[in-house]
Design a protein around this motif. Structure first.
Motif, PDB file in Angstrom:
ATOM      1  N   UNK A  44       0.813  -1.204   0.000  1.00  0.00           N
ATOM      2  CA  UNK A  44       0.000   0.000   0.000  1.00  0.00           C
ATOM      3  C   UNK A  44       0.850   1.259   0.000  1.00  0.00           C
ATOM      4  N   UNK A  45       1.949   1.232   0.752  1.00  0.00           N
ATOM      5  CA  UNK A  45       2.879   2.359   0.758  1.00  0.00           C
ATOM      6  C   UNK A  45       3.671   2.440  -0.545  1.00  0.00           C
ATOM      7  N   UNK A  46       4.017   1.291  -1.106  1.00  0.00           N
ATOM      8  CA  UNK A  46       4.923   1.268  -2.261  1.00  0.00           C
ATOM      9  C   UNK A  46       4.210   1.531  -3.581  1.00  0.00           C
ATOM     10  N   UNK A  47       2.946   1.171  -3.701  1.00  0.00           N
ATOM     11  CA  UNK A  47       2.253   1.283  -4.973  1.00  0.00           C
ATOM     12  C   UNK A  47       1.551   2.630  -5.133  1.00  0.00           C
ATOM     13  N   UNK A  48       1.220   2.962  -6.395  1.00  0.00           N
ATOM     14  CA  UNK A  48       0.589   4.248  -6.692  1.00  0.00           C
ATOM     15  C   UNK A  48      -0.618   4.036  -7.586  1.00  0.00           C
ATOM     16  N   UNK A  49      -1.697   4.725  -7.218  1.00  0.00           N
ATOM     17  CA  UNK A  49      -2.916   4.777  -8.028  1.00  0.00           C
ATOM     18  C   UNK A  49      -3.362   3.384  -8.507  1.00  0.00           C
ATOM     19  N   UNK A  50      -3.545   2.505  -7.565  1.00  0.00           N
ATOM     20  CA  UNK A  50      -4.017   1.165  -7.876  1.00  0.00           C
ATOM     21  C   UNK A  50      -4.975   0.692  -6.791  1.00  0.00           C
ATOM     22  N   UNK A  51      -5.834  -0.220  -7.144  1.00  0.00           N
ATOM     23  CA  UNK A  51      -6.758  -0.817  -6.179  1.00  0.00           C
ATOM     24  C   UNK A  51      -6.207  -2.125  -5.614  1.00  0.00           C
ATOM     25  N   UNK A  52      -5.086  -2.596  -6.122  1.00  0.00           N
ATOM     26  CA  UNK A  52      -4.636  -3.951  -5.846  1.00  0.00           C
ATOM     27  C   UNK A  52      -3.484  -4.005  -4.843  1.00  0.00           C
TER      28      UNK A  52
END
Length: 553
Positions: A153-161
């Motif tokens: 959640x911290x590492x990803x951007x603009x995604x639901x997954x």
């Protein structure tokens, strides 16, 4: 060599060993959770359970998968206990009582490993192996999976997954937990841990006969289950039993094993968010809290009694003579700083302040380094709360790792933090208000309150160790503690995954002049301070009525 010096060397060698393994194990776990290739055994498992390893999940789907797997685990383990008299390797034991089977099923599924019974006289080998031992692995893997989802959640951007729960579960079990357990089991067997299919009473008889002839321990080389570091011991004395923990160096190894993954996961976190400095900051908070706790625990146990009581041996009450006060205090501290539950000494016999430290460690939320996976996500929640408080102090929107901490994120974090105190304090209040449950206390006054407070603190924080001195194998206690374990495990996980989903949907906010640096000693000190203050404000009244009042008296 004095006991104090021996204790310092014992603890110092643990710190050195954990520091040496931090980077290689953390990097290995990073590769496990970020790799794209699936091994043949993993693909077989996915086919058997009907999972699609390439399919990504939203936070809600990930949470439903966690809950579904856990519910099935509870039902399977409950049924295994209730039907054990019809199964092979039952050793002739009767079915486990309904309320006790419920409590045990919840306990091991939540990675609490709380026991209201003596394993050697209650459950056969099949239940121990196919039920309890399996849950020692997969329940820990669930905690690791949730932690990794939060890191994504911290590492990803603009995604639901947030990844795939089934992939994270299988990889954590097959690639991390099983290899470490296999190596640890071999070493412990070499050290004298008994692992075989004999009836435990037969082992006891053979052991007595062997020792009467040679004076040495009996060790079988046939592996069955006991690793000594998962809590939920086969023998009622747990890791104080010579069949589970024969020597001082096996005692050291068990402490090392229960700390190794939790202290290495911050490295995995740092690699996944693209900044090893962030991992060093988180592990520094864990280490700071742990070192302070071990120091205080050892001081209270070694010095509190005074010269004369210590000289006549009263400081050894409840302590296994093979390990001594200092090593036992270190084990007690490590097992309550993590969600392990194994013990090698009788916490009920500790000094009032030493007993308070075991409770305070759990009240911290077990974040130093905490449970397998749960320690990391608990510490990251505290980091989020810290940057939110810091943002209020300077009058700007708080940010952590390029993600804004708005009202939505802080609601998830605050809800996470409030769940376990509610379970602990409400459960303790009900137990103390009911005359029948008060009658189960072996002691009255502050120490009796400490026994009840410890039980609900251990259950709600999924620790599993016991203060003892209290009869908990009753319908009420088995039910109440089971509910505390379930709420204390799964509600926080839902809030963690909700926070992860909210963070993953955001973009990345570049750092500015007003951004709080979260990799410097200043931030380490702030998170440490916020953790201690929050726990003190929440639990100080209860501690004042229990161990602190006993110490003053």
């Amino acid at each position: 060599m004095s006991m104090t010096v021996a204790g310092i060397l014992f603890t110092g060698s643990l710190v050195l060993a954990l520091a040496l393994v931090y980077r290689p194990l953390g990097d290995y776990m990073y590769r496990v959770y970020t790799g794209t290739r699936h091994s043949r055994p993993e693909r077989l498992v996915y086919r058997l359970i009907g999972a699609h390893p390439e399919a990504e999940q939203t936070w809600a789907t990930y949470a439903r998968s966690v809950l579904a797997f856990s519910v099935v685990s509870v039902l399977f383990l409950y049924g295994l206990q209730r039907l054990q008299n019809h199964l092979m390797l039952s050793l002739g034991f009767k079915p486990v009582m309904t309320h006790q089977a419920w409590n045990t099923a919840i306990s091991f599924t939540t990675n609490t490993n709380w026991q209201s019974y003596s394993g050697e006289s209650t459950m056969g080998h099949l239940v121990q192996m196919a039920g309890l031992a399996v849950q020692n692995f997969v329940s820990a893997a669930v905690g690791m999976a949730v932690a990794i989802a939060l890191v994504r959640g911290f590492a990803r951007k603009r995604t639901e997954h947030l990844g795939n729960f089934w992939v994270d579960l299988v990889r954590g079990t097959l690639r991390i937990l099983l290899p470490i357990a296999f190596i640890g089991a071999i070493i412990l067997v070499i050290g004298g841990v008994v692992q075989n299919f004999h009836d435990p009473h037969t082992i006891q008889t053979l052991a007595g006969a062997k020792q009467s002839i040679t004076g040495g321990p009996v060790a079988s080389q046939e592996v069955i289950k006991e690793l000594g570091t998962n809590g939920g011991g086969f023998y009622n004395a747990n890791s104080a039993h010579p069949f589970e923990n024969p020597t001082t160096w096996t005692n050291w190894l068990e402490i090392f094993l229960l700390l190794i993954i939790s202290f290495s996961l911050p490295r995995t976190f740092g690699r996944m968010v693209g900044s090893n400095k962030q991992g060093y900051a988180i592990v520094s908070v864990m280490a700071t809290l742990a070192i302070i706790s071990v120091t205080l625990m050892s001081y209270f146990q070694l010095s509190h009694h005074g010269t004369v009581p210590t000289a006549i041996g009263s400081s050894m009450e409840g302590v296994e003579a093979r390990f001594g006060v200092a090593n036992s205090a270190t084990f007690a501290d490590a097992t309550t700083l993590t969600s392990t539950g194994a013990v090698d000494s009788f916490h009920d016999s500790y000094t009032s302040l030493g007993g308070m430290m075991t409770m305070f460690n759990m009240m911290l939320g077990e974040v130093a380094p905490g449970g397998t996976g749960s320690g990391l996500y608990g510490m990251l929640i505290l980091a989020v709360i810290t940057v939110f408080v810091a943002g209020l102090m300077v009058g700007r929107t708080p940010e952590y790792l390029g993600k804004k901490i708005s009202s939505r994120e802080i609601k998830f974090a605050a809800s996470y933090f409030l769940i376990t105190p509610i379970c602990v304090l409400v459960g303790t209040a009900f137990a103390m208000a009911l005359p029948g449950e008060r009658a189960g206390m072996a002691n009255s006054g502050p120490h009796g309150l400490s026994e009840v407070l410890y039980a609900f603190t251990s259950a709600s924080n999924n620790n599993g160790s016991a203060f003892a001195g209290i009869t908990v194998n009753t319908t009420w206690y088995d039910t109440a503690l089971g509910l505390a374990m379930a709420f204390g495990r799964f509600l926080p996980m839902i809030f963690v995954l909700g926070l992860a989903g909210s963070l993953a949907r955001q973009g990345h906010t570049p750092a500015s002049e007003g951004t709080l640096p979260t990799h410097r000693p200043q931030f380490v000190g702030m998170v440490t301070g916020v953790t201690v203050v929050l726990v003190a404000l929440t639990f100080l009244p209860a501690l004042a009525l229990g161990p602190l009042a006993e110490g003053i008296h």
